[in-house]
Design an enzyme around this catalytic site. Structure first.
Site, PDB file in Angstrom:
ATOM      1  N   ALA A  25       0.857  -1.174   0.000  1.00  0.00           N
ATOM      2  CA  ALA A  25       0.000   0.000   0.000  1.00  0.00           C
ATOM      3  C   ALA A  25       0.900   1.234   0.000  1.00  0.00           C
ATOM      4  O   ALA A  25       2.048   1.177   0.439  1.00  0.00           O
ATOM      5  CB  ALA A  25      -0.891  -0.008   1.240  1.00  0.00           C
TER       6      ALA A  25
ATOM      7  N   GLY B 149       0.760  -5.046   1.199  1.00  0.00           N
ATOM      8  CA  GLY B 149      -0.458  -5.185   0.410  1.00  0.00           C
ATOM      9  C   GLY B 149      -0.224  -5.855  -0.933  1.00  0.00           C
ATOM     10  O   GLY B 149      -1.137  -6.478  -1.492  1.00  0.00           O
TER      11      GLY B 149
ATOM     12  N   GLU C 270      -0.390  -9.396  -0.207  1.00  0.00           N
ATOM     13  CA  GLU C 270      -1.787  -9.736   0.105  1.00  0.00           C
ATOM     14  C   GLU C 270      -2.639  -9.858  -1.160  1.00  0.00           C
ATOM     15  O   GLU C 270      -3.539 -10.698  -1.227  1.00  0.00           O
ATOM     16  CB  GLU C 270      -2.361  -8.697   1.071  1.00  0.00           C
TER      17      GLU C 270
ATOM     18  N   GLU D  91       4.670  -4.965   7.569  1.00  0.00           N
ATOM     19  CA  GLU D  91       3.852  -3.927   8.212  1.00  0.00           C
ATOM     20  C   GLU D  91       4.291  -3.600   9.635  1.00  0.00           C
ATOM     21  O   GLU D  91       4.243  -2.440  10.055  1.00  0.00           O
ATOM     22  CB  GLU D  91       2.373  -4.336   8.205  1.00  0.00           C
TER      23      GLU D  91
HETATM   24  C1  HXC Z   1       4.908   4.462  -1.381  1.00  0.00           C
HETATM   25  C2  HXC Z   1       6.783   3.536  -2.272  1.00  0.00           C
HETATM   26  C3  HXC Z   1       6.500   2.296  -1.659  1.00  0.00           C
HETATM   27  C4  HXC Z   1       5.310   2.214  -0.878  1.00  0.00           C
HETATM   28  C5  HXC Z   1       8.325   2.091  -2.756  1.00  0.00           C
HETATM   29  N1  HXC Z   1       7.931   3.357  -2.930  1.00  0.00           N
HETATM   30  N2  HXC Z   1       7.487   1.439  -1.978  1.00  0.00           N
HETATM   31  N3  HXC Z   1       5.998   4.599  -2.131  1.00  0.00           N
HETATM   32  N4  HXC Z   1       4.556   3.316  -0.781  1.00  0.00           N
HETATM   33  N5  HXC Z   1       4.901   1.064  -0.315  1.00  0.00           N
HETATM   34  C6  HXC Z   1       8.586   4.395  -3.708  1.00  0.00           C
HETATM   35  C7  HXC Z   1       9.779   5.000  -2.979  1.00  0.00           C
HETATM   36  O1  HXC Z   1       9.359   5.953  -2.051  1.00  0.00           O
HETATM   37  C8  HXC Z   1      10.550   5.586  -4.137  1.00  0.00           C
HETATM   38  O2  HXC Z   1       9.970   6.776  -4.551  1.00  0.00           O
HETATM   39  C9  HXC Z   1      10.309   4.562  -5.235  1.00  0.00           C
HETATM   40  O3  HXC Z   1       9.131   3.852  -4.887  1.00  0.00           O
HETATM   41  C10 HXC Z   1      11.441   3.577  -5.387  1.00  0.00           C
HETATM   42  O4  HXC Z   1      11.659   2.963  -4.131  1.00  0.00           O
HETATM   43  P1  HXC Z   1      13.107   2.905  -3.419  1.00  0.00           P
HETATM   44  O5  HXC Z   1      12.851   2.697  -1.974  1.00  0.00           O
HETATM   45  O6  HXC Z   1      13.930   4.083  -3.797  1.00  0.00           O
HETATM   46  O7  HXC Z   1      13.707   1.604  -4.110  1.00  0.00           O
HETATM   47  P2  HXC Z   1      14.735   0.550  -3.469  1.00  0.00           P
HETATM   48  O8  HXC Z   1      15.810   1.250  -2.712  1.00  0.00           O
HETATM   49  O9  HXC Z   1      15.100  -0.365  -4.597  1.00  0.00           O
HETATM   50  O10 HXC Z   1      13.858  -0.261  -2.398  1.00  0.00           O
HETATM   51  C11 HXC Z   1      12.794  -1.050  -2.843  1.00  0.00           C
HETATM   52  C12 HXC Z   1      11.944  -1.480  -1.630  1.00  0.00           C
HETATM   53  C13 HXC Z   1      11.570  -0.244  -0.787  1.00  0.00           C
HETATM   54  C14 HXC Z   1      12.787  -2.436  -0.747  1.00  0.00           C
HETATM   55  C15 HXC Z   1      10.734  -2.238  -2.155  1.00  0.00           C
HETATM   56  O11 HXC Z   1      10.984   0.712  -1.679  1.00  0.00           O
HETATM   57  C16 HXC Z   1      10.585  -0.519   0.292  1.00  0.00           C
HETATM   58  O12 HXC Z   1      10.937  -1.052   1.352  1.00  0.00           O
HETATM   59  N6  HXC Z   1       9.320  -0.128   0.078  1.00  0.00           N
HETATM   60  C17 HXC Z   1       8.291  -0.255   1.111  1.00  0.00           C
HETATM   61  C18 HXC Z   1       7.832  -1.686   1.219  1.00  0.00           C
HETATM   62  C19 HXC Z   1       6.786  -1.857   2.309  1.00  0.00           C
HETATM   63  O13 HXC Z   1       7.069  -1.571   3.492  1.00  0.00           O
HETATM   64  N7  HXC Z   1       5.582  -2.254   1.929  1.00  0.00           N
HETATM   65  C20 HXC Z   1       4.489  -2.477   2.887  1.00  0.00           C
HETATM   66  C21 HXC Z   1       3.692  -1.202   3.006  1.00  0.00           C
HETATM   67  S1  HXC Z   1       2.438  -1.357   4.218  1.00  0.00           S
HETATM   68  P3  HXC Z   1      10.718   8.196  -4.358  1.00  0.00           P
HETATM   69  O14 HXC Z   1       9.785   9.172  -4.987  1.00  0.00           O
HETATM   70  O15 HXC Z   1      10.895   8.380  -2.894  1.00  0.00           O
HETATM   71  O16 HXC Z   1      12.033   8.033  -5.071  1.00  0.00           O
HETATM   72  C22 HXC Z   1       1.173  -2.161   3.418  1.00  0.00           C
HETATM   73  C23 HXC Z   1      -0.077  -2.311   4.230  1.00  0.00           C
HETATM   74  C24 HXC Z   1      -1.180  -2.974   3.449  1.00  0.00           C
HETATM   75  O17 HXC Z   1       1.312  -2.556   2.333  1.00  0.00           O
HETATM   76  C25 HXC Z   1      -2.507  -2.907   4.178  1.00  0.00           C
HETATM   77  C26 HXC Z   1      -3.133  -1.537   4.171  1.00  0.00           C
HETATM   78  C27 HXC Z   1      -4.480  -1.481   4.845  1.00  0.00           C
END
Ligand code: HXC
Length: 257
Positions: free
Chosen positions: A63, A108, A111, A131
């Site tokens: 998400a 997400g 999921e 999460e």
């Molecule tokens: C918003 C995201 C994002 C996310 C990546 N990006 N994941 N933006 N939400 N979940 C964006 C980054 O901010 C960045 O944009 C661009 O995508 C590239 O990501 P980087 O981090 O620069 O790439 P990298 O270093 O290769 O790392 C990749 C990654 C990392 C390991 C996947 O991006 C990461 O850890 N992302 C978050 C993963 C996560 O925690 N997902 C779970 C979310 S909670 P900018 O503009 O900054 O360059 C969830 C809850 C679901 O999903 C239920 C809800 C009710």
């Protein structure tokens, strides 16, 4: 368009397209995906659906954290319910959905893959429910679907640690059923979809429904459901055709009737 649909005969491929954010899903994109899933469910000419992400890096990185960061509890409730609606639209669709996981499937994103009937992955895929590292919990069905799919012990370890796993480990624990080189992933997913589409549509749909009740019922009620669905398949022309074709040693010509 952040979600696109391509048709190839009976197979639809749905692609999440927000590569600049690694296909992280915001509310707009979730609504678009819900609309696509609803449309496909109503289209009897679609016999299998592939869900994938644009690019080589991500299926979906979760998400949208930037959108969630500003939410209050009321908005968070709407967001989790919207994600549940999308996942239920996929898991409850008449046709099988195949997740072709082409990169990270985190939070997400994982999921959404869990809501699909079948998951296949590229060698560079990675899965996780990170999460708790963000101070929240899985909210699009992960706490319910992951234990049901891979067992409570391994699911607990993944959800409580937030540990990310690669494609080989995902294969070993049964999270995916196959791993392919990146360049072969969509072709292999399409081959699975074609095989499904070549089977009797009513039987495929009834088998999907019968497997779905596993999680909602005890063995006796599940077997009763299976018996009813099995018997009902004998009301279809495809049952007559499938068995006649076997006996005549020819390929069946299923019509979906
Ligand atoms: C918003 C995201 C994002 C996310 C990546 N990006 N994941 N933006 N939400 N979940 C964006 C980054 O901010 C960045 O944009 C661009 O995508 C590239 O990501 P980087 O981090 O620069 O790439 P990298 O270093 O290769 O790392 C990749 C990654 C990392 C390991 C996947 O991006 C990461 O850890 N992302 C978050 C993963 C996560 O925690 N997902 C779970 C979310 S909670 P900018 O503009 O900054 O360059 C969830 C809850 C679901 O999903 C239920 C809800 C009710």
């Amino acid at each position: 368009m952040t979600v696109t649909t391509d048709r190839d005969g009976a197979i639809a491929t749905v692609t999440l397209r927000r590569p600049e954010a690694l296909n992280a899903l915001n509310g707009n994109q979730l609504n678009a995906l819900l609309a696509v899933a609803t449309t496909l469910s109503a289209d009897v000419s679609v016999r299998a659906v592939i869900l994938t992400g644009e690019g080589q890096r991500a299926f979906a990185a979760g998400a949208d954290i930037k959108e969630m960061a500003e939410m209050d509890p009321v908005q968070a409730l709407a967001f989790t319910r919207l994600g549940h609606a999308v996942a239920s639209a996929i898991s409850g669709a008449p046709q099988p959905w195949i997740a072709a996981v082409n990169g990270v499937a985190l939070g997400g994103g994982c999921e959404l893959a869990l809501a699909c009937d079948i998951r296949v992955a590229s060698q560079n895929a990675a899965f996780g429910q990170p999460e708790v590292m963000l101070g929240v919990i899985p909210g699009w069905g992960g706490t319910q679907r992951l234990p049901r799919l891979i067992g409570a012990g391994v699911a607990s370890e993944l959800i409580l640690t937030g540990r990310r796993i690669g494609a080989d480990e995902a294969l070993r624990i049964g999270l995916v059923s196959a791993v392919y080189p990146s360049e072969e992933l969509l072709g292999q997913a399409t081959a699975i979809a074609r095989t499904i589409a070549s089977n009797a549509p009513g039987a495929v749909q009834a088998a999907k429904r019968a497997m779905a009740v596993v999680h909602d019922t005890d063995m006796a009620a599940g077997l009763a459901f299976e018996a009813q669905a099995f018997a009902l398949s004998f009301a279809t022309a495809d049952q007559k055709e499938g068995m006649a074709a076997f006996i005549a040693k020819r390929a069946p010509n299923f019509t979906g009737s």
